[in-house]
Design a protein around this motif. Structure first.
Motif, PDB file in Angstrom:
ATOM      1  N   ILE A 110     -32.939   6.404 -43.568  1.00  0.00           N
ATOM      2  CA  ILE A 110     -34.159   7.168 -43.323  1.00  0.00           C
ATOM      3  C   ILE A 110     -34.625   7.013 -41.879  1.00  0.00           C
ATOM      4  CG2 ILE A 110     -35.731   5.368 -44.163  1.00  0.00           C
ATOM      5  CD1 ILE A 110     -36.085   9.142 -44.804  1.00  0.00           C
ATOM      6  N   ALA A 111     -34.518   5.817 -41.332  1.00  0.00           N
ATOM      7  CA  ALA A 111     -34.926   5.593 -39.944  1.00  0.00           C
ATOM      8  C   ALA A 111     -33.953   6.283 -38.984  1.00  0.00           C
ATOM      9  CB  ALA A 111     -35.002   4.102 -39.644  1.00  0.00           C
ATOM     10  N   HIS A 112     -32.649   6.208 -39.280  1.00  0.00           N
ATOM     11  CA  HIS A 112     -31.661   6.864 -38.413  1.00  0.00           C
ATOM     12  C   HIS A 112     -31.896   8.371 -38.376  1.00  0.00           C
ATOM     13  CE1 HIS A 112     -27.974   6.986 -36.093  1.00  0.00           C
ATOM     14  NE2 HIS A 112     -27.562   7.984 -36.850  1.00  0.00           N
ATOM     15  N   LEU A 113     -32.205   8.953 -39.534  1.00  0.00           N
ATOM     16  CA  LEU A 113     -32.502  10.385 -39.592  1.00  0.00           C
ATOM     17  C   LEU A 113     -33.694  10.720 -38.703  1.00  0.00           C
ATOM     18  CD1 LEU A 113     -32.190  10.942 -43.445  1.00  0.00           C
ATOM     19  CD2 LEU A 113     -30.554  11.653 -41.705  1.00  0.00           C
ATOM     20  N   ALA A 114     -34.729   9.916 -38.786  1.00  0.00           N
ATOM     21  CA  ALA A 114     -35.922  10.167 -37.971  1.00  0.00           C
ATOM     22  C   ALA A 114     -35.598  10.069 -36.486  1.00  0.00           C
ATOM     23  CB  ALA A 114     -37.029   9.180 -38.344  1.00  0.00           C
ATOM     24  N   TYR A 115     -34.911   9.014 -36.098  1.00  0.00           N
ATOM     25  CA  TYR A 115     -34.576   8.863 -34.683  1.00  0.00           C
ATOM     26  C   TYR A 115     -33.740  10.023 -34.170  1.00  0.00           C
ATOM     27  CZ  TYR A 115     -36.357   4.075 -34.495  1.00  0.00           C
ATOM     28  OH  TYR A 115     -37.157   2.967 -34.517  1.00  0.00           O
ATOM     29  N   ARG A 116     -32.742  10.423 -34.917  1.00  0.00           N
ATOM     30  CA  ARG A 116     -31.895  11.527 -34.464  1.00  0.00           C
ATOM     31  C   ARG A 116     -32.705  12.825 -34.346  1.00  0.00           C
ATOM     32  NH1 ARG A 116     -28.292   8.971 -31.820  1.00  0.00           N
ATOM     33  NH2 ARG A 116     -26.314   8.535 -32.833  1.00  0.00           N
ATOM     34  N   GLN A 117     -33.582  13.085 -35.299  1.00  0.00           N
ATOM     35  CA  GLN A 117     -34.389  14.299 -35.225  1.00  0.00           C
ATOM     36  C   GLN A 117     -35.356  14.238 -34.047  1.00  0.00           C
ATOM     37  OE1 GLN A 117     -36.010  15.213 -39.096  1.00  0.00           O
ATOM     38  NE2 GLN A 117     -33.981  15.521 -39.955  1.00  0.00           N
ATOM     39  N   TRP A 118     -35.945  13.085 -33.795  1.00  0.00           N
ATOM     40  CA  TRP A 118     -36.823  12.934 -32.641  1.00  0.00           C
ATOM     41  C   TRP A 118     -36.071  13.145 -31.332  1.00  0.00           C
ATOM     42  CZ3 TRP A 118     -39.082   7.754 -34.757  1.00  0.00           C
ATOM     43  CH2 TRP A 118     -40.013   8.026 -35.768  1.00  0.00           C
ATOM     44  N   ASP A 119     -34.767  12.828 -31.351  1.00  0.00           N
ATOM     45  CA  ASP A 119     -33.935  13.012 -30.160  1.00  0.00           C
ATOM     46  C   ASP A 119     -33.375  14.432 -30.048  1.00  0.00           C
ATOM     47  OD1 ASP A 119     -34.309  10.386 -29.312  1.00  0.00           O
ATOM     48  OD2 ASP A 119     -32.438   9.656 -30.207  1.00  0.00           O
TER      49      ASP A 119
END
Length: 126
Positions: A110-119
């Motif tokens: 879930i955190a990896h998904l958020a970081y990638r979307q923020w990037d």
């Protein structure tokens, strides 16, 4: 962003595509996800990375003794970055050292998904 483990981050000129597969998954399900990744690799610019993030019981299919080992190795050889959620690995009682060489891990999908979307990465849920 927390570092992914066991992989070298892809060199890019911009964001890539993150393919997220979660929940129960059998071999055919993983093969379908990996086919989608191969299709994306063929159709998208070569400087954009493709990551496949497996979350849930399907992480077992990324093990070095999995029935899907040949497909996993083929995807890795084609440049797809395969990632397993460490929370899912714990739930599946699978040690990260049992993953196929080249498969990376992230602490929490879930955190990896958020970081990638923020990037600015594109996101596909399969």
């Amino acid at each position: 962003m927390p570092e992914t483990r066991n992989i070298t981050p892809p060199a890019t000129t911009g964001p890539g595509l993150l393919i997220h597969a979660a929940g129960p998954m059998d071999e055919e399900g993983l093969l379908a996800v990996l086919r989608s990744a191969a299709n994306a690799t063929a159709a998208l610019p070569t400087d954009r990375p493709i990551e496949v993030l497996i979350q849930g019981p399907g992480v077992k299919l990324l093990a070095s003794d999995s029935v899907a080992i040949a497909a996993v190795q083929e995807a890795l050889g084609a440049g797809t970055h395969l990632l397993a959620c460490e929370n899912s690995l714990r739930s599946a009682n699978l040690e990260p050292g049992r993953l196929t060489p080249g498969v990376g891990t992230v602490p929490a999908a879930i955190a990896h998904l958020a970081y990638r979307q923020w990037d600015g990465w594109a996101y596909a849920r399969l």
